[in-house]
Design a protein around this motif. Structure first.
Motif, PDB file in Angstrom:
ATOM      1  N   CYS A 489      46.573  53.205  37.285  1.00 21.89           N
ATOM      2  CA  CYS A 489      46.413  54.622  37.612  1.00 21.89           C
ATOM      3  C   CYS A 489      45.119  54.870  38.397  1.00 21.89           C
ATOM      4  O   CYS A 489      44.125  54.179  38.227  1.00 21.89           O
ATOM      5  N   VAL A 490      45.176  55.881  39.233  1.00 18.55           N
ATOM      6  CA  VAL A 490      44.083  56.156  40.180  1.00 18.55           C
ATOM      7  C   VAL A 490      42.746  56.473  39.485  1.00 18.55           C
ATOM      8  O   VAL A 490      41.724  55.887  39.839  1.00 18.55           O
ATOM      9  N   PRO A 491      42.707  57.390  38.510  1.00 13.80           N
ATOM     10  CA  PRO A 491      41.393  57.763  37.963  1.00 13.80           C
ATOM     11  C   PRO A 491      40.650  56.590  37.343  1.00 13.80           C
ATOM     12  O   PRO A 491      39.428  56.497  37.492  1.00 13.80           O
ATOM     13  N   GLU A 494      40.004  53.786  40.507  1.00 14.06           N
ATOM     14  CA  GLU A 494      39.054  54.264  41.517  1.00 14.06           C
ATOM     15  C   GLU A 494      37.860  54.969  40.876  1.00 14.06           C
ATOM     16  O   GLU A 494      36.741  54.880  41.374  1.00 14.06           O
ATOM     17  N   GLN A 498      33.862  54.223  41.339  1.00 14.71           N
ATOM     18  CA  GLN A 498      32.881  55.168  41.885  1.00 14.71           C
ATOM     19  C   GLN A 498      31.744  55.427  40.894  1.00 14.71           C
ATOM     20  O   GLN A 498      30.584  55.537  41.303  1.00 14.71           O
ATOM     21  N   ARG A 518      27.047  64.833  39.273  1.00  9.35           N
ATOM     22  CA  ARG A 518      28.247  64.251  39.892  1.00  9.35           C
ATOM     23  C   ARG A 518      28.886  63.258  38.935  1.00  9.35           C
ATOM     24  O   ARG A 518      30.092  63.224  38.761  1.00  9.35           O
ATOM     25  N   LEU A 522      32.657  63.613  37.406  1.00  7.36           N
ATOM     26  CA  LEU A 522      33.676  62.581  37.630  1.00  7.36           C
ATOM     27  C   LEU A 522      34.089  61.936  36.309  1.00  7.36           C
ATOM     28  O   LEU A 522      35.270  61.702  36.060  1.00  7.36           O
ATOM     29  N   ASP A 525      36.550  64.038  34.496  1.00  8.11           N
ATOM     30  CA  ASP A 525      37.883  64.001  35.097  1.00  8.11           C
ATOM     31  C   ASP A 525      38.585  62.664  34.830  1.00  8.11           C
ATOM     32  O   ASP A 525      39.792  62.630  34.588  1.00  8.11           O
ATOM     33  N   LEU A 529      42.163  62.481  33.097  1.00 10.31           N
ATOM     34  CA  LEU A 529      43.282  62.076  33.945  1.00 10.31           C
ATOM     35  C   LEU A 529      43.881  60.713  33.608  1.00 10.31           C
ATOM     36  O   LEU A 529      45.039  60.462  33.922  1.00 10.31           O
TER      37      LEU A 529
ATOM     38  N   CYS B  44      49.722  57.840  40.062  1.00  8.77           N
ATOM     39  CA  CYS B  44      48.778  58.564  40.925  1.00  8.77           C
ATOM     40  C   CYS B  44      48.105  59.736  40.217  1.00  8.77           C
ATOM     41  O   CYS B  44      47.023  60.134  40.594  1.00  8.77           O
ATOM     42  N   ARG B  45      48.729  60.280  39.211  1.00  7.84           N
ATOM     43  CA  ARG B  45      48.199  61.379  38.383  1.00  7.84           C
ATOM     44  C   ARG B  45      48.054  62.691  39.149  1.00  7.84           C
ATOM     45  O   ARG B  45      47.446  63.633  38.645  1.00  7.84           O
ATOM     46  N   VAL B  48      49.410  66.270  37.816  1.00  2.01           N
ATOM     47  CA  VAL B  48      48.867  66.714  36.531  1.00  2.01           C
ATOM     48  C   VAL B  48      49.057  68.233  36.347  1.00  2.01           C
ATOM     49  O   VAL B  48      48.934  69.000  37.303  1.00  2.01           O
ATOM     50  N   ARG B  85      41.049  71.291  40.043  1.00  6.13           N
ATOM     51  CA  ARG B  85      39.882  70.400  40.089  1.00  6.13           C
ATOM     52  C   ARG B  85      40.303  68.948  39.872  1.00  6.13           C
ATOM     53  O   ARG B  85      39.852  68.039  40.588  1.00  6.13           O
ATOM     54  N   LEU B  86      41.199  68.732  38.912  1.00  4.22           N
ATOM     55  CA  LEU B  86      41.642  67.370  38.616  1.00  4.22           C
ATOM     56  C   LEU B  86      42.372  66.772  39.814  1.00  4.22           C
ATOM     57  O   LEU B  86      42.185  65.604  40.158  1.00  4.22           O
ATOM     58  N   THR B  89      39.974  65.727  42.403  1.00  2.77           N
ATOM     59  CA  THR B  89      39.333  64.458  42.058  1.00  2.77           C
ATOM     60  C   THR B  89      40.220  63.286  42.439  1.00  2.77           C
ATOM     61  O   THR B  89      39.767  62.302  43.033  1.00  2.77           O
ATOM     62  N   VAL B  90      41.520  63.390  42.103  1.00  2.00           N
ATOM     63  CA  VAL B  90      42.456  62.315  42.438  1.00  2.00           C
ATOM     64  C   VAL B  90      42.459  62.081  43.952  1.00  2.00           C
ATOM     65  O   VAL B  90      42.337  60.941  44.426  1.00  2.00           O
ATOM     66  N   LEU B  93      39.234  60.527  45.266  1.00  2.00           N
ATOM     67  CA  LEU B  93      39.163  59.092  44.986  1.00  2.00           C
ATOM     68  C   LEU B  93      40.077  58.319  45.934  1.00  2.00           C
ATOM     69  O   LEU B  93      39.714  57.253  46.434  1.00  2.00           O
ATOM     70  N   LEU B  94      41.266  58.875  46.201  1.00  2.00           N
ATOM     71  CA  LEU B  94      42.193  58.192  47.100  1.00  2.00           C
ATOM     72  C   LEU B  94      41.694  58.237  48.545  1.00  2.00           C
ATOM     73  O   LEU B  94      41.880  57.283  49.304  1.00  2.00           O
ATOM     74  N   ALA B  96      38.672  58.146  49.451  1.00  2.00           N
ATOM     75  CA  ALA B  96      37.630  57.128  49.583  1.00  2.00           C
ATOM     76  C   ALA B  96      38.245  55.743  49.691  1.00  2.00           C
ATOM     77  O   ALA B  96      37.746  54.874  50.395  1.00  2.00           O
ATOM     78  N   GLU B 115      35.674  66.104  47.067  1.00  2.00           N
ATOM     79  CA  GLU B 115      34.347  65.508  46.986  1.00  2.00           C
ATOM     80  C   GLU B 115      34.339  64.154  47.711  1.00  2.00           C
ATOM     81  O   GLU B 115      35.315  63.418  47.705  1.00  2.00           O
TER      82      GLU B 115
END
Lengths: 628, 253
Positions: A489-491, A494, A498, A518, A522, A525, A529, B44-45, B48, B85-86, B89-90, B93-94, B96, B115
């Protein structure tokens, strides 16, 4: 010999207890990983050959002790005896004597003393701070005071490879008792005990079993999670190696409660001794008829297979573990449908930790109410911990829940090495957090640790002194998780990357204003997530260290300094002229010859040559090497 | 049964997911790894949502709508500030991870910006959504899967060697949401019409049959090699219905 009925079991137990009564003395050599590494097996061999030399009758098994005229001495290698720091350990029973740091050369004296009924004084553990004083027996050693062994009941006392030894201490009596109960009454007893899962989650075991029984399915499975992977944790390893029959008995009790026919133990392959001992124990039980069809004459038909893990930390997560047993890639799945309903091979499955199963025989034997009396109301019973890090008495312990952390670290653990100041204790492994001095009086239980921003976890306790940098600790755990995240999963995949990048920058002195916010955003989240427990708890080491040690982070960001002198990029060491006695002790260990100075004159560190390894600081007895 | 999404009471069936009910009723929830013909994974979330239930006494939870099964009285928020917001964030991150992906960039823009995180420079567009591996498994080929762990995870054939089971159906490329997998269409078009000795077989181009030449001028449907594909796939498989492409001759019904 087959043990086909409860009567057979009782008859065998009586015969073995009688044999036990004939033994003059037991010499128990610790066979824990630490002691074996420091030569315990050589000690055992030396003891055997010395005994043969003077003609002392040695037996290694219980049964032969019944025969012969002169009383035998039982020589056995046991599981972990706990005080790893002082290994190799040798215990003499029934005298309760514990010899520490035993070398093969001492075997002659030990055997001679046995014949004369004396004690070898110089092998006893010294009393800290009192010259010449030594602890007479194991019971006097502070490390063992305040402990209460349930999961570790047999660990360190019996030969883990001998079924006879386990039966002699009442082994499988609990199974016989459980088989006489209805599955529902048995589950009720477990519910009454209040036992919560020892793998870290703390879910009530009885309730888990009950919901598995209630789930729809034509087949049910029992799975034992022995994929212990937290850095600094070895409780499950010790239990599997030191008392494998107890774990198997716990699984059999569970099988009766939920109506399972097959069980699996998932053990990491990095625990070869555990794999070997469990395998041998399963074979032995099959021979004895305690695994297979109609166990002890009841309707229970149950067998266990070992599934060896390939070393992925994430396979300790229940759904990933089950995927791995099935032969698939060990990745977790969303648990909106719980594994008690759809687990291994999509069948209702009970998955419990090694320690949870190891508690089961005692719960059934003494009743759930007796277990419930121990510990705290919401976290009954005892918990095994591995005390490691900068603590004097490194080792394996089991204490009642609710024991204050201070008692664990300073009482049992004996305080910090070299008397340095305590800084934090890290509990719960990479998913846990750091608990500072201010919270040391916290009672150790599931809820108190969670409230403190850490968690119980499986039971690793890493003690840290003032020379530990909390930014570095957070970075270390993130690095561990970065490598161990399954990447599904992404969170988690990744987000941890980070977070690690942000923390690493702070450690290098490249942190910026606002970085902590920050990170906190993060981290929150990622927690919300992530798909499984690994990602959900991954931010804990970061969040708990920021919460308790914010000034330290700020020193890294604003002043570009690491107060603990760990983060090399922003550390400078210098020798305090007033403190330095010119003893030259620091000159030799310096790998880059950066320290110069004459005898009895203050030394100087050449900053250009210094690699900030800290070797000089470790050896300096006058605390003259300072972080500037 | 009834569930409430963003204040609307909607009819839902047993075993449906929140996402299915939402989509059926025109409630928009962004997704990346979800594909209606493939089993959900929740990788991938992005989908959500915030949920609560009258029996939870006010407690809320954040779940992936593509997997969460509906229950009577479930209340769902698809656009609460925390949910947005969540999702940001996903996508942050992707973004980046795959700075070159237009799909991610557009989604991030639609979400009102994200972000900035430390970027990866390897230029891959793969977001590890597992659509390709699931499609490959669904057509029965099982030629590709995820290998390695964590940020090193990637989609590959076993041991990175030419696959013996790939049937060249292109299902993986068809379901890829970011265009990280491409078929060899363009190259084949260039080669068509050349002498037979200079026409490598499609499977050769994919690295599956080194040295093989194409005798049929890329009319693959009449080729013996492609019969593997016919044998391996059932004609009414949902993958083909979904794509409407790649129908070999004789499947015109």
């Amino acid at each position: 010999m087959r043990i086909a009925t409860p009567k057979d079991l009782e008859a065998l137990r009586k015969r073995l207890v009688e044999a036990d009564g004939k033994i003059a003395r037991k010499v128990l050599v610790c066979g824990g990983t630490g002691c074996i590494a420091t030569g315990a097996l050589d000690v055992r061999a030396a003891l055997a050959s010395e005994a043969a030399e003077i003609g002392l009758r040695i037996e290694t098994q219980l049964a032969p002790c019944l025969e012969g005229k002169n009383a035998p001495t039982l020589l056995a290698v046991t599981g972990c005896q706990g005080l790893c720091e002082a290994g190799p350990l040798v215990q003499i029973e029934p005298d309760g004597v514990m010899y520490t740091r035993v070398k093969s050369a001492a075997a002659k004296e030990i055997i001679a003393s046995l014949a004369k009924g004396e004690i070898v004084e110089k092998l006893l553990l010294p009393v800290p701070g009192e010259k010449g004083e030594r602890f007479k027996g194991r019971a006097e050693i502070p490390f063992y005071k305040g402990q209460k062994h349930i999961a570790l009941e047999g660990c360190g006392h019996i030969d883990p490879e001998s079924l006879d030894a386990y039966v002699a201490i009442g082994g499988f009596g609990a199974l016989a008792k459980a088989l006489a109960m209805s599955p529902s009454a048995l589950t009720g007893e477990v519910e009454l005990s209040g036992l919560r899962g020892r793998g870290g989650g703390g879910f009530p075991t009885g309730r888990k079993w009950r919901s598995c029984v209630e789930a729809q399915g034509d087949e049910r499975f029992v799975v034992c999670n022995g994929d212990e992977g937290d850095p600094g944790a070895f409780m499950d390893c010790a239990v599997m190696e030191g008392d494998p029959f107890r774990v198997l008995e716990g699984m059999m009790i569970c099988a009766h409660a939920i109506g399972a026919k097959r069980g699996f133990i998932y053990v990491r392959n990095e625990y070869p001794r555990a794999v070997h001992r469990l395998g041998a124990a399963i074979e032995r039980l099959r021979e004895a008829g305690l695994l297979g069809e109609r166990i002890l004459g009841s309707d229970l038909c149950f067998d266990v297979a070992i599934s060896r893990g390939g070393g992925a930390f994430v396979c300790g997560e229940s759904s990933a573990l089950m995927r791995s047993i099935e032969g698939n890639v060990g990745e977790p799945r969303a648990k909106y449908v719980r594994s008690v309903q759809r687990g291994l091979y999509d069948k209702p499955t009970v998955l419990n930790n090694v320690e949870t199963f190891a508690c089961m025989p005692a719960i059934v034997r003494d009743g759930g109410a007796a277990f419930k009396k121990l510990g705290t109301p919401k976290s009954p019973g005892t918990k095994a911990f591995c005390l490691v890090g900068k603590v004097r008495n490194t080792g394996l312990i089991e204490v009642p829940m609710g024991t204050p952390l201070r008692e664990v670290v300073f009482g049992i653990g004996g305080g910090i090495i070299d008397g340095r100041p305590f800084k934090a204790v890290q509990t719960g492994g990479p998913s846990g957090g750091c608990i500072p001095e201010a919270k040391l009086d916290l009672p150790v239980d599931f809820d108190a640790l969670t409230a403190a921003g850490s968690m119980m976890g499986s039971g690793g306790m890493i003690v840290m002194d003032d020379r530990t940098c909390m930014v570095d600790v957070a970075r270390y755990f993130l690095e561990f998780l970065l490598e161990e995240s399954c990447g599904k999963c992404v969170p988690c995949r990744e987000g941890i990357f980070q977070l690690h990048a942000l923390i690493s920058k702070i450690g290098k002195g490249e942190g910026k204003e606002g970085d902590l916010d920050r990170i906190a955003r993060l981290a929150e989240d990622v927690r919300v997530l992530s798909l499984c427990g690994l990602g959900k708890s991954a931010p804990n080491p970061v969040l708990s260290t920021i919460a308790s040690f914010r000034p330290e982070y700020e020193a890294h960001i604003h002043d570009k300094k690491c107060p603990a002198g760990v983060c090399r990029a922003i550390t400078t060491f210098a020798i305090d002229e007033g403190m330095c006695t010119g003893c030259m002790a620091c000159v030799k260990p310096c790998p880059t010859e950066a320290i110069s100075g004459k005898k009895k004159k203050p030394h100087v560190i050449d900053e250009r040559k210094c690699t900030r390894c800290g070797a000089c600081r470790i050896v300096c007895r006058y605390d003259a090497v300072r972080v500037v | 049964m009834n569930i409430i999404i963003d204040g609307q009471t909607l009819d839902a069936k047993e075993n449906e997911t929140i996402l299915e009910v939402a989509r059926r009723n025109g409630v928009e929830i962004p997704t990346l790894c979800h594909h209606k013909l493939l089993e959900g994974v929740g990788a991938c979330r992005l989908c959500v949502v915030e949920i609560t239930h009258p029996s939870w006494k006010g407690a809320t939870s954040y779940v992936t709508s593509c997997l969460y099964p509906v229950a009577e009285g479930l209340e769902v928020q698809t656009k609460s500030p925390t949910v947005i917001r969540l999702r940001r964030t996903v996508l942050g991150l992707l973004a980046a991870r795959c700075p070159d992906s237009d799909v991610i960039r557009k989604l991030a823009f639609a979400m009102g910006g994200v972000e900035e995180y430390e970027r990866f420079e390897d230029g891959s567009k793969c977001i590890m959504c597992y659509r390709c591996t699931r499609a490959c498994a669904a057509v029965g080929a099982n030629a590709i899967d995820a290998v390695n762990r964590g940020t090193l995870k990637e989609i590959a054939t076993p041991f990175h060697e030419a696959s013996e089971t790939c049937i060249g159906c292109g299902a993986c490329a068809a379901v890829c949401p970011t265009g990280a997998i491409e078929m060899e269409h363009l190259r084949v078009a260039m080669l068509r019409g050349r002498p037979a000795t200079e026409r490598p077989c499609r499977y050769n181009l994919m690295g599956l049959m080194p040295g093989a030449l194409c005798p049929n001028n890329y009319d693959c449907a009449i080729c013996e090699i492609d019969q593997r594909f016919v044998e391996a796939c059932r004609p009414h498989h949902p993958m083909f219905a979904a794509r409407g492409l790649l129908k070999p001759r004789g499947w015109e019904e």
